[in-house]
Design a protein around this motif. Sequence first.
Motif, PDB file in Angstrom:
ATOM      1  N   GLY A 146     139.585 -48.239  21.862  1.00 56.03           N
ATOM      2  CA  GLY A 146     140.675 -47.677  22.661  1.00 56.03           C
ATOM      3  C   GLY A 146     140.892 -48.515  23.904  1.00 56.03           C
ATOM      4  O   GLY A 146     141.735 -49.400  23.932  1.00 56.03           O
ATOM      5  N   GLU A 147     140.114 -48.269  24.923  1.00 57.04           N
ATOM      6  CA  GLU A 147     140.186 -49.059  26.159  1.00 57.04           C
ATOM      7  C   GLU A 147     139.529 -50.409  25.891  1.00 57.04           C
ATOM      8  O   GLU A 147     138.342 -50.476  25.551  1.00 57.04           O
ATOM      9  CB  GLU A 147     139.476 -48.324  27.292  1.00 57.04           C
ATOM     10  CG  GLU A 147     139.358 -49.102  28.587  1.00 57.04           C
ATOM     11  CD  GLU A 147     140.690 -49.565  29.141  1.00 57.04           C
ATOM     12  OE1 GLU A 147     140.777 -50.753  29.535  1.00 57.04           O
ATOM     13  OE2 GLU A 147     141.638 -48.766  29.194  1.00 57.04           O
ATOM     14  N   THR A 192     138.390 -52.689  27.660  1.00 56.33           N
ATOM     15  CA  THR A 192     137.296 -53.150  28.517  1.00 56.33           C
ATOM     16  C   THR A 192     136.020 -52.324  28.335  1.00 56.33           C
ATOM     17  O   THR A 192     135.043 -52.572  29.021  1.00 56.33           O
ATOM     18  CB  THR A 192     137.709 -53.098  30.000  1.00 56.33           C
ATOM     19  OG1 THR A 192     138.046 -51.752  30.340  1.00 56.33           O
ATOM     20  CG2 THR A 192     138.878 -54.019  30.280  1.00 56.33           C
ATOM     21  N   ILE A 193     136.028 -51.364  27.425  1.00 51.16           N
ATOM     22  CA  ILE A 193     134.846 -50.529  27.210  1.00 51.16           C
ATOM     23  C   ILE A 193     134.406 -50.664  25.756  1.00 51.16           C
ATOM     24  O   ILE A 193     135.115 -50.266  24.837  1.00 51.16           O
ATOM     25  CB  ILE A 193     135.117 -49.050  27.548  1.00 51.16           C
ATOM     26  CG1 ILE A 193     135.505 -48.908  29.016  1.00 51.16           C
ATOM     27  CG2 ILE A 193     133.893 -48.202  27.226  1.00 51.16           C
ATOM     28  CD1 ILE A 193     135.962 -47.513  29.386  1.00 51.16           C
ATOM     29  N   ASP A 194     133.217 -51.230  25.563  1.00 50.17           N
ATOM     30  CA  ASP A 194     132.662 -51.387  24.221  1.00 50.17           C
ATOM     31  C   ASP A 194     131.582 -50.352  23.920  1.00 50.17           C
ATOM     32  O   ASP A 194     131.376 -49.977  22.773  1.00 50.17           O
ATOM     33  CB  ASP A 194     132.071 -52.791  24.060  1.00 50.17           C
ATOM     34  CG  ASP A 194     133.130 -53.868  24.218  1.00 50.17           C
ATOM     35  OD1 ASP A 194     134.119 -53.833  23.465  1.00 50.17           O
ATOM     36  OD2 ASP A 194     132.974 -54.729  25.113  1.00 50.17           O
ATOM     37  N   LEU A 195     130.858 -49.922  24.950  1.00 49.91           N
ATOM     38  CA  LEU A 195     129.794 -48.940  24.782  1.00 49.91           C
ATOM     39  C   LEU A 195     129.911 -47.842  25.828  1.00 49.91           C
ATOM     40  O   LEU A 195     130.265 -48.106  26.980  1.00 49.91           O
ATOM     41  CB  LEU A 195     128.411 -49.582  24.944  1.00 49.91           C
ATOM     42  CG  LEU A 195     127.953 -50.602  23.914  1.00 49.91           C
ATOM     43  CD1 LEU A 195     126.613 -51.197  24.329  1.00 49.91           C
ATOM     44  CD2 LEU A 195     127.844 -49.967  22.535  1.00 49.91           C
ATOM     45  N   ARG A 196     129.599 -46.628  25.413  1.00 47.30           N
ATOM     46  CA  ARG A 196     129.446 -45.500  26.345  1.00 47.30           C
ATOM     47  C   ARG A 196     128.000 -45.062  26.263  1.00 47.30           C
ATOM     48  O   ARG A 196     127.495 -44.770  25.187  1.00 47.30           O
ATOM     49  CB  ARG A 196     130.361 -44.349  25.967  1.00 47.30           C
ATOM     50  CG  ARG A 196     130.236 -43.196  26.933  1.00 47.30           C
ATOM     51  CD  ARG A 196     131.314 -42.135  26.646  1.00 47.30           C
ATOM     52  NE  ARG A 196     130.839 -40.844  27.033  1.00 47.30           N
ATOM     53  CZ  ARG A 196     130.335 -39.932  26.203  1.00 47.30           C
ATOM     54  NH1 ARG A 196     130.242 -40.171  24.929  1.00 47.30           N
ATOM     55  NH2 ARG A 196     129.931 -38.776  26.649  1.00 47.30           N
TER      56      ARG A 196
END
Length: 98
Positions: free
Chosen positions: A41-42, A44-48
Motif C-alpha cells: 500500500g504505502e 515507504t512501508i515494507d514492514l509493520r
Amino acid sequence: IEKFGWKRVDFFISIRNGLVNTVANKMMDLDEVTYVGKSIGEHTIDLRVETILKDNASILDFLERTKAIDGVKDVVWSEIVSVVGRKISIPGSIIDRI
C-alpha cells in the motif's frame, strides 16, 4: 500492560536492497517484538512491527537498533495514546457472507 507502565508501539520500516525477509526475521528475534507483518500500500512501508516497550528511552533505543540493521532504509514509529472505541474483530456483515 498499560496498567503496569508499558507501551504498545508500532514501528513502520522501509527496506532497501530486497532484504525484507532478512530484516523481518531479525526483528522477530528481538524480545520486545510481538508481531512482524509485511505491508503493501504505502510505498515507504515494507514492514509493520509491534513492540512492547517501557518508556521513551526504550523507544529511542529500539529505534536506533532497528536503523542499524543491514537493509533498513528508514523507520518511523507510532504509539496509541488513547482508544476511542473498539469493535468486534469481524463485522457482522462479513460474517453473514461467510
